[in-house]
Design a protein around this motif. Structure first.
Motif, PDB file in Angstrom:
ATOM      1  N   LEU A 168      11.744  13.249  33.855  1.00 22.22           N
ATOM      2  CA  LEU A 168      10.806  12.272  34.390  1.00 22.22           C
ATOM      3  C   LEU A 168       9.622  12.190  33.439  1.00 22.22           C
ATOM      4  CD1 LEU A 168       9.742  10.405  36.654  1.00 22.22           C
ATOM      5  CD2 LEU A 168       8.749  12.449  37.727  1.00 22.22           C
ATOM      6  N   PHE A 169       9.343  10.979  32.944  1.00 24.47           N
ATOM      7  CA  PHE A 169       8.220  10.752  32.043  1.00 24.47           C
ATOM      8  C   PHE A 169       7.140   9.989  32.808  1.00 24.47           C
ATOM      9  CE2 PHE A 169      11.957  11.219  29.443  1.00 24.47           C
ATOM     10  CZ  PHE A 169      11.540  12.034  28.391  1.00 24.47           C
ATOM     11  N   LEU A 170       5.972  10.585  32.920  1.00 24.37           N
ATOM     12  CA  LEU A 170       4.866   9.976  33.653  1.00 24.37           C
ATOM     13  C   LEU A 170       4.113   9.003  32.761  1.00 24.37           C
ATOM     14  CD1 LEU A 170       3.557  13.131  35.561  1.00 24.37           C
ATOM     15  CD2 LEU A 170       5.270  11.443  36.289  1.00 24.37           C
ATOM     16  N   GLY A 171       3.212   8.242  33.380  1.00 21.24           N
ATOM     17  CA  GLY A 171       2.513   7.185  32.663  1.00 21.24           C
ATOM     18  C   GLY A 171       1.700   7.668  31.488  1.00 21.24           C
ATOM     19  N   LYS A 172       1.129   8.879  31.565  1.00 22.66           N
ATOM     20  CA  LYS A 172       0.301   9.418  30.484  1.00 22.66           C
ATOM     21  C   LYS A 172       1.126  10.107  29.409  1.00 22.66           C
ATOM     22  CE  LYS A 172      -3.736   8.318  32.271  1.00 22.66           C
ATOM     23  NZ  LYS A 172      -4.654   7.373  31.611  1.00 22.66           N
ATOM     24  N   GLY A 173       2.441  10.072  29.565  1.00 23.19           N
ATOM     25  CA  GLY A 173       3.304  10.677  28.552  1.00 23.19           C
ATOM     26  C   GLY A 173       3.791  12.065  28.890  1.00 23.19           C
ATOM     27  N   ASP A 174       3.355  12.634  30.034  1.00 21.11           N
ATOM     28  CA  ASP A 174       3.811  13.964  30.430  1.00 21.11           C
ATOM     29  C   ASP A 174       5.300  13.930  30.748  1.00 21.11           C
ATOM     30  OD1 ASP A 174       1.226  14.895  30.184  1.00 21.11           O
ATOM     31  OD2 ASP A 174       0.733  14.467  32.285  1.00 21.11           O
ATOM     32  N   ARG A 175       5.998  14.973  30.321  1.00 23.48           N
ATOM     33  CA  ARG A 175       7.441  15.069  30.542  1.00 23.48           C
ATOM     34  C   ARG A 175       7.723  16.206  31.508  1.00 23.48           C
ATOM     35  NH1 ARG A 175      10.773  18.764  28.655  1.00 23.48           N
ATOM     36  NH2 ARG A 175      13.021  18.401  28.570  1.00 23.48           N
ATOM     37  N   ASN A 217       6.519   4.800  35.047  1.00 20.97           N
ATOM     38  CA  ASN A 217       7.266   6.049  34.924  1.00 20.97           C
ATOM     39  C   ASN A 217       8.686   5.737  34.498  1.00 20.97           C
ATOM     40  OD1 ASN A 217       5.853   8.229  37.534  1.00 20.97           O
ATOM     41  ND2 ASN A 217       4.944   7.308  35.726  1.00 20.97           N
ATOM     42  N   THR A 218       9.317   6.698  33.844  1.00 19.02           N
ATOM     43  CA  THR A 218      10.692   6.531  33.384  1.00 19.02           C
ATOM     44  C   THR A 218      11.504   7.741  33.820  1.00 19.02           C
ATOM     45  OG1 THR A 218       9.955   5.304  31.434  1.00 19.02           O
ATOM     46  CG2 THR A 218      12.190   6.193  31.393  1.00 19.02           C
ATOM     47  N   SER A 263      25.317   8.991  36.232  1.00 16.64           N
ATOM     48  CA  SER A 263      25.239   9.669  34.936  1.00 16.64           C
ATOM     49  C   SER A 263      24.960   8.671  33.813  1.00 16.64           C
ATOM     50  CB  SER A 263      26.561  10.381  34.654  1.00 16.64           C
ATOM     51  OG  SER A 263      26.904  11.238  35.720  1.00 16.64           O
ATOM     52  N   GLY A 264      24.171   9.106  32.827  1.00 10.65           N
ATOM     53  CA  GLY A 264      23.892   8.280  31.667  1.00 10.65           C
ATOM     54  C   GLY A 264      23.058   7.054  31.965  1.00 10.65           C
ATOM     55  N   SER A 265      22.042   7.196  32.835  1.00 10.06           N
ATOM     56  CA  SER A 265      21.245   6.043  33.260  1.00 10.06           C
ATOM     57  C   SER A 265      19.760   6.284  33.011  1.00 10.06           C
ATOM     58  CB  SER A 265      21.470   5.751  34.751  1.00 10.06           C
ATOM     59  OG  SER A 265      22.831   5.476  35.020  1.00 10.06           O
ATOM     60  N   ARG A 266      19.022   5.178  32.947  1.00 10.46           N
ATOM     61  CA  ARG A 266      17.562   5.248  32.813  1.00 10.46           C
ATOM     62  C   ARG A 266      16.947   4.140  33.657  1.00 10.46           C
ATOM     63  NH1 ARG A 266      14.584   5.361  27.026  1.00 10.46           N
ATOM     64  NH2 ARG A 266      15.706   3.416  26.697  1.00 10.46           N
ATOM     65  N   LEU A 267      15.923   4.518  34.438  1.00 11.67           N
ATOM     66  CA  LEU A 267      15.206   3.562  35.282  1.00 11.67           C
ATOM     67  C   LEU A 267      13.737   3.573  34.888  1.00 11.67           C
ATOM     68  CD1 LEU A 267      15.546   1.664  37.805  1.00 11.67           C
ATOM     69  CD2 LEU A 267      14.671   3.584  39.153  1.00 11.67           C
ATOM     70  N   VAL A 268      13.178   2.383  34.633  1.00  6.91           N
ATOM     71  CA  VAL A 268      11.762   2.220  34.292  1.00  6.91           C
ATOM     72  C   VAL A 268      11.116   1.433  35.433  1.00  6.91           C
ATOM     73  CG1 VAL A 268      10.104   1.383  32.597  1.00  6.91           C
ATOM     74  CG2 VAL A 268      12.364   2.174  31.842  1.00  6.91           C
ATOM     75  N   TYR A 269       9.966   1.906  35.940  1.00  7.71           N
ATOM     76  CA  TYR A 269       9.373   1.281  37.122  1.00  7.71           C
ATOM     77  C   TYR A 269       7.877   1.580  37.168  1.00  7.71           C
ATOM     78  CZ  TYR A 269      10.236   6.120  38.458  1.00  7.71           C
ATOM     79  OH  TYR A 269      10.289   7.495  38.471  1.00  7.71           O
TER      80      TYR A 269
END
Length: 329
Positions: free
Chosen positions: A63-70, A110-111, A134-140
């Motif tokens: 999970l990647f947060l808006g400020k770039g935190d992973r 977030n991603t 599996s093998g997916s990415r969601l951006v929202y």
């Protein structure tokens, strides 16, 4: 004669110039129209700035947060839920992460990235529930603002959309936009697949897509429950057909239902689900069709063995790279 020839050449150049100008104008208008309709979405623009997705990567849900935190999610933390304002993110059953507000007027995104071999579930700030395969990415966006709720999907997801008549929910993909108010549907948009599929379980959706022809004009098709649209990425051609909807939703429960499916397509799904390479050594075998029920909670060897009971195949795992090979007997 020289005067006549000069006049003819000049008229010819003028005609060619006018035709070229018309062609350029048509292409420019087409590109502007298409870009305005599909490419002007903020979440779409943001998704295009992200690095290419590598689902085979680290093997962890990230999970990647808006400020770039992973944040790396363990097997027990594959469920994520957002508060109404999106600032509190609950991971699993106990862990909560705070993410600060963006500058005034800015939208925070977030991603969520799910590698091969894993699945995840996320509850968005509007209470919409998304199951990612599996093998997916969601951006929202962490919280939806404006007149629409838009997300961007790569891979496959099942959406259970919270009803909001004032704010339609939209799933964006390359050359594709699915518009809903409140419904349940599945979208499959893997980069390596030649088609993009949308299957509607309940409610109604309008699928907008980049059509065929020189202008590539936007086209819209509305579908009813039990219908699947299949979009050919290379041509822009769209078809719709009636399907058994559970065939496309059963993976959420760890089950793969097959109805006259080619072995090549089955193997592709198993490779994603188990995060393991499976190779078919015979082209004719890859085209054979199978029907049945596969329990994906079993090991990959057990699943391949189940397929082997219906046809004459031999299979083995290589030691050096943990790859399964399937051949005719």
């Amino acid at each position: 004669m020289r005067s006549v020839q000069h006049y003819r050449r000049r008229k010819k150049r003028q005609r060619i110039g006018m035709i070229s100008a018309c062609v350029i104008l048509v292409l420019a208008v087409s590109g502007w129209w298409y870009g305005d309709r599909f490419g002007s979405s903020p979440v779409y623009k943001y998704a295009l700035t992200l690095p290419e997705n590598h689902p085979q990567g680290s093997g962890e849900i990230e999970l990647f947060l808006g400020k770039g935190d992973r944040i790396a999610l363990g097997a027990a933390d594959s469920t994520i839920a957002y508060s109404r304002n999106g600032q509190q993110v609950t991971i699993g059953n106990s862990k909560t992460v705070e993410q600060g507000e963006e500058e005034e007027g800015a939208i925070a995104y977030n991603t969520l990235t799910v590698p091969y071999g894993k699945r995840s579930r996320v509850v968005l700030s509007d209470s919409t529930v998304v199951w990612l395969n599996s093998g997916s990415r969601l951006v929202y966006p962490v919280a939806f603002s404006g007149n629409t709720r838009e997300v961007y999907l790569e891979g496959e997801g099942i959406f259970e959309v919270a009803h909001n008549k004032e704010k339609p929910f939209m799933v964006l993909a390359d050359n594709h936009r699915i518009r809903v108010l409140g419904t349940v549907f599945n979208v499959s948009n893997y980069a390596e697949d030649k088609t993009l599929k949308t299957v509607l379980k309940s409610g109604s959706v309008a699928v907008e897509y980049k059509g065929t022809g020189i202008l590539k004009q936007k086209q819209t098709i509305r579908i009813e429950p039990g219908t699947m649209t299949v979009y050919e990425k290379s041509t822009g051609r769209m078809i719709s057909e009636k399907v058994n909807i559970e065939d496309y939703f059963s993976w959420k429960e760890g089950v793969l239902i097959l109805r006259n499916c080619k072995l090549g397509d089955i193997v592709k799904k198993l490779s994603r689900y188990y995060n393991i390479a499976i190779e078919i050594g015979d082209e004719d075998l890859a085209k054979e069709t199978f029907s049945g029920y596969l329990d994906l909670k079993e090991s990959v060897e057990s699943v391949i063995s189940t397929i082997g009971k219906t046809t004459d195949i031999r299979y083995f795992a290589t030691e050096e790279n943990n790859k399964w090979i399937i051949n005719q007997k």
